[in-house]
Design an enzyme around this catalytic site. Structure first.
Site, mmCIF file in Angstrom:
data_model
loop_
_atom_site.group_PDB
_atom_site.id
_atom_site.type_symbol
_atom_site.label_atom_id
_atom_site.label_comp_id
_atom_site.label_asym_id
_atom_site.label_seq_id
_atom_site.Cartn_x
_atom_site.Cartn_y
_atom_site.Cartn_z
ATOM 1 C CD GLU A 11 -1.777 -2.358 1.613
ATOM 2 O OE1 GLU A 11 -0.583 -2.632 1.882
ATOM 3 O OE2 GLU A 11 -2.708 -3.172 1.770
ATOM 4 C CG PHE A 14 -10.117 -9.530 11.507
ATOM 5 C CD1 PHE A 14 -8.849 -9.951 11.886
ATOM 6 C CD2 PHE A 14 -10.445 -9.541 10.147
ATOM 7 C CE1 PHE A 14 -7.932 -10.377 10.938
ATOM 8 C CE2 PHE A 14 -9.525 -9.969 9.195
ATOM 9 C CZ PHE A 14 -8.264 -10.380 9.596
ATOM 10 C CD GLN A 15 -7.704 -7.257 7.941
ATOM 11 O OE1 GLN A 15 -8.581 -6.956 7.137
ATOM 12 N NE2 GLN A 15 -6.555 -7.812 7.587
ATOM 13 C CE LYS A 72 -17.464 -6.229 3.753
ATOM 14 N NZ LYS A 72 -16.889 -7.559 4.004
ATOM 15 C CG MET A 92 22.639 11.796 3.455
ATOM 16 S SD MET A 92 23.835 12.960 2.761
ATOM 17 C CE MET A 92 22.919 13.626 1.379
HETATM 18 C C1 LIG Z 1 12.476 5.294 5.334
HETATM 19 C C2 LIG Z 1 13.770 5.954 5.711
HETATM 20 N N1 LIG Z 1 14.594 5.379 6.608
HETATM 21 C C3 LIG Z 1 15.768 5.956 6.940
HETATM 22 C C4 LIG Z 1 16.148 7.142 6.357
HETATM 23 C C5 LIG Z 1 17.478 7.805 6.744
HETATM 24 N N2 LIG Z 1 18.372 7.870 5.566
HETATM 25 C C6 LIG Z 1 18.517 8.985 4.826
HETATM 26 S S1 LIG Z 1 19.537 8.789 3.537
HETATM 27 C C7 LIG Z 1 19.843 7.185 3.942
HETATM 28 C C8 LIG Z 1 20.772 6.353 3.121
HETATM 29 C C9 LIG Z 1 20.224 6.028 1.779
HETATM 30 O O1 LIG Z 1 21.038 5.073 1.149
HETATM 31 P P1 LIG Z 1 20.976 4.811 -0.409
HETATM 32 O O2 LIG Z 1 19.577 4.651 -0.819
HETATM 33 O O3 LIG Z 1 21.906 3.714 -0.750
HETATM 34 O O4 LIG Z 1 21.457 6.191 -1.000
HETATM 35 P P2 LIG Z 1 22.913 6.877 -1.017
HETATM 36 O O5 LIG Z 1 22.920 7.887 0.071
HETATM 37 O O6 LIG Z 1 23.921 5.799 -0.804
HETATM 38 O O7 LIG Z 1 22.999 7.506 -2.356
HETATM 39 C C10 LIG Z 1 19.153 6.838 5.104
HETATM 40 C C11 LIG Z 1 19.222 5.531 5.757
HETATM 41 C C12 LIG Z 1 15.240 7.723 5.439
HETATM 42 N N3 LIG Z 1 15.492 8.896 4.853
HETATM 43 N N4 LIG Z 1 14.094 7.088 5.106
#
Ligand SMILES: Cc1ncc(C[n+]2csc(CCOP(=O)(O)OP(=O)(O)O)c2C)c(N)n1
Ligand SMILES: [Mg+2]
Lengths: 579, 163
Positions: free
Chosen positions: A58, A120-121, A170, A487
């Site tokens: 979803e 439920f749900q 529902k 990052m």
């Molecule tokens: C759902 C979610 N969980 C955690 C984060 C924290 N976060 C920001 S950037 C990042 C790393 C992303 O890694 P990748 O997709 O490999 O991108 P890169 O920075 O290596 O280009 C994380 C864990 C987030 N923004 N969103």
């Protein structure tokens, strides 16, 4: 014609819901069925106006609807079941909320008489979603459904847009219970009057201030795109010959290839944009909200600037940064009025002062200028984005996930048009990119749609490769694979002596085989010389989804980067240089 | 600074939760909150006492305005207004204390509204300050229970907050 034969048709609640969507002009609904929405799905099956797209999770349905809205300006529609269906949609609703994206989310709910019994749900979706929606409502009587659908779209799309949740027990959709159907033509709410034109006196004052400026800057955000005011903004900026910077959400609002464009501002903004802001005497903020990723330390923010701020949401004005000349109104009519007044007065800014300002900007442009280190051994992510820009002639819809790859896409894909750059700026939702690309591709099948992602983010909604197969969505996935949550790693390099606590991605899948397993094309690129032929091949495969797994320099950082706690113009410019 | 906000709200389920939720989410405080339907049953009036500097109060009023069900609102403390709160206090009264408590209630124009062999229940109406002063004045008497309605307010003169 007599009115006798215009008796309203009798429809069940479920059928009314679908018919109301059709009458609202909805072409696609993204969703996933379940117990509480079975009546609705059955009504959907029995008509052909509204088409349903079955996702694999979803969350993806919400991002598809969201991205459709970002590309088209119209609300996207989601349909999910109660309980886990609704909670799975929460991240996507919050994503849309943070970026003010119009969306209507229809959630099933348990039968009215079971509500409150931990049935439920059953989840209290009104309660769960309350802090992350523009509004939410539940259906109490089936005959209210057409009105509530109209109201949901009206609220979602007007004023400062946002998501609206409609919770439907529902028993509101029972097929055998039919009611006269009529879709309201328009709607008026005594408690909600969203469309302000802006106070003419304030607009005049703003223009006078702007015309008296010696170091002006136009700071334009996502509100310009949502408010479809790029054209007015561009005309005004060119008439006044002022520098323009866009926020992450505003990229494309002003053409990046225009000589007056000074790049994105903020945390990973260009050196010149952040310098221009810091040294400006008048900041003209249009549909932007002085987000903390823009301002850096608010106490040190742009000390000499008089701030003019147009926003449709009064709560965005003087929230973090005090506005000297606030204008509450929709960006488009306000800018039109400004242009009109400018036309009448034929005035312009002080030529000498402006000339000096541009001279200064020219020098700032030479300091960093978007340069990045070359590496003999590794492909550079920045170079990949530049190549993608070339191959798509700068005209693609580009969606992204969250991380370094997102910033590289924002910095190096020069957006000349609004609605083309689609990313989760406010919530920063990893997993957004692929479903977002799908939502755009479905509506614009002839357009080139590129998803720039990372090996971390793509795995958050990778199951949607299956949906892509089902609906023939030929998006191009540019996986900037650095083997790290890049990052996170960058912050660990800068602040934690490179202790890579859980930022290394071990046991990555073979993305080429994975793409193939889902029935798509996968191409791996590990060397610089492989990039051009791979892109050539990928973009030649018009209708195919191509997954490009591009191995890039794992040590790269995103620069410039504002120094935390500093002023806007305090930045790291590379691993070894700072302002 | 203490502010009294008066809010006209669609009398719909969930509307109150939205107002309260807003204060919780954004870290604004609520000193007191009262709500009831008005002469028009489709509209509720909510009176809310909060504290904050000008910038915080400005954000609160703007954020309240954004809620779809908020029809109108005013900061009563910005102009002349009347403020009232109702308090009921149940105190333990020994025979020798009775006179003293009664006199004290009279001074504050309180009324004794219930009585048992060992207790008085006193009703006092006034500003929050006055109610606090009354509690102070009862010192030496054992308070068993206090119930306060929260502040209601209305503008002085011809100014109104209505549809
Ligand atoms: C759902 C979610 N969980 C955690 C984060 C924290 N976060 C920001 S950037 C990042 C790393 C992303 O890694 P990748 O997709 O490999 O991108 P890169 O920075 O290596 O280009 C994380 C864990 C987030 N923004 N969103
Ligand atoms: Mg990565």
């Amino acid at each position: 014609m007599t009115s006798q034969n215009t008796q309203p048709e009798l429809l069940s609640g479920g059928a009314m819901l679908i018919r109301a969507l059709a009458d609202e002009g909805v072409e696609y609904v993204y969703g996933y069925p379940g117990g509480a929405v079975l009546h609705i799905y059955d009504a959907m099956f029995q008509q052909h106006q509204v088409k349903h797209v079955l996702v694999r999770h979803e969350q993806a349905a919400t991002h598809m609807a969201d991205a459709y809205a970002r590309a088209s300006g119209k609300a996207g529609v989601v349909l999910v079941t109660s309980g886990p269906g609704a909670t799975n949609a929460v991240t996507g609703i919050a994503t849309a909320y943070m970026d003010s994206i119009p969306m209507v989310v229809i959630c099933g709910q348990v039968m009215s008489h079971l509500i409150g019994d931990d049935a439920f749900q059953e989840t209290d979706m009104l309660g769960i979603s309350r802090p992350i929606v523009k509004h939410n409502m539940s259906v109490r009587r089936p005959e209210d459904i057409p009105y509530l659908v109209k109201k949901a779209f009206y609220i979602a799309q007007s004023g400062r847009p946002g998501p609206v949740v409609l919770d439907i027990p529902k028993d509101m959709t029972i097929p055998s219970q039919k009611f006269p159907y009529e879709y309201p033509k328009d709607i008026k709410l005594r408690s909600y009057n969203p469309n302000a034109k802006g106070h003419p006196g304030q607009i005049k004052k703003a223009l006078t201030t702007l015309l008296a400026a010696k170091k002006p800057v136009l700071y334009a955000g996502g509100g310009v795109i949502l408010g479809q005011a790029s054209e007015e903004l561009t005309v005004l900026a060119r008439k006044l010959n002022v520098p323009v910077t866009n926020t992450l959400m505003g990229l494309g609002a002003y053409p990046a290839s225009d000589p007056q464009f000074i790049g994105m501002l903020g945390m990973h903004g260009s050196y010149e944009a952040n310098q221009v802001m810091h040294n400006a005497d008048v900041i003209f903020a249009v549909g932007a909200r002085f987000d903390d990723r823009v301002t850096n330390a608010t106490k040190k923010f742009c000390p000499n600037a008089t701030i003019i701020h147009i926003d449709i949401d009064p709560a965005s004005i003087s929230k973090t940064i005090n506005a000297h000349i606030p204008i509450v109104g929709l960006v488009k009519p306000v800018l039109q009025e400004m242009l009109h007044q400018l036309e009448k007065n034929k005035s312009e800014l002080d030529k000498d002062a402006l000339g000096q300002w541009w001279q200064q900007i020219k020098q700032w442009r030479e300091v960093h200028g978007g340069r990045y280190d070359q590496s003999p051994s590794h492909l550079k992510p920045q170079a990949v984005i530049e190549a993608v820009h070339r191959h798509t002639k700068g005209d693609a819809y580009v969606t992204s996930d969250v991380g370094q790859h997102q910033m590289f896409a924002a910095q190096y894909y020069k957006f000349d048009k609004p609605n083309r750059w689609i990313n989760s700026g406010g919530l920063g939702t990893m997993g957004f990119g692929l479903p977002a690309a799908m939502g755009v591709k479905l509506h614009y099948p002839d357009a080139e749609v590129v998803c720039v992602t990372g090996e971390g983010s793509i795995q958050m909604n990778i199951q949607e490769l299956s949906t892509c197969k089902q609906y023939g969505l030929g998006v191009k996935i540019i996986n900037l694979n650095n083997g790290y949550l890049g990052m996170v790693k960058q912050w660990q390099d800068m602040n934690y002596d490179s202790r890579y606590s859980s930022s290394y991605m071990d046991s990555l899948p073979d993305f080429v085989k994975l793409a193939e397993a889902y029935g798509h094309v996968g191409i791996r690129v590990t060397k610089a010389e492989e990039l051009e032929p791979a892109l050539e091949r990928a973009f030649a495969l018009k209708d195919k989804l191509v997954f490009l797994d591009i191995h890039v320099d794992p040590t790269e950082h995103v620069y410039p980067m504002q120094i935390p706690g500093g002023a806007m113009n305090e930045m790291f410019l590379s691993k070894t240089e700072r302002t | 600074m203490r502010h009294i906000l008066s809010v006209l709200l669609e009398n719909e389920s969930g509307a109150l939760a939205r107002v309260v939720g807003l204060f919780a989410q954004r870290g604004y405080n609520i000193d007191s909150l009262t709500v009831a339907a008005t002469e028009d049953p489709t509209i509720s009036r909510l009176t809310l006492v909060t504290r904050g500097d000008d910038q915080v109060i400005e954000q609160i009023t703007k954020q309240l305005h954004k809620l779809i069900e908020v029809v109108k609102l005013a900061d009563l403390s910005e102009s002349a207004h009347i403020e009232r709160e109702l308090m009921m206090v149940k105190v333990k009264t020994t025979a020798e204390q009775r006179e003293e408590v009664k006199r004290c209630a009279d001074i504050f124009r309180g009324q004794i509204i219930d009585i048992t062999a060992n207790t008085y229940t006193i009703q006092v109406v006034g500003t929050s300050d006055k109610l606090e002063a009354f509690i102070q004045a009862l010192n030496g008497t054992q308070i068993l229970e206090t119930v306060r309605s929260g502040v209601s307010g209305i503008s002085r003169g011809e100014r109104t907050l209505s549809l």
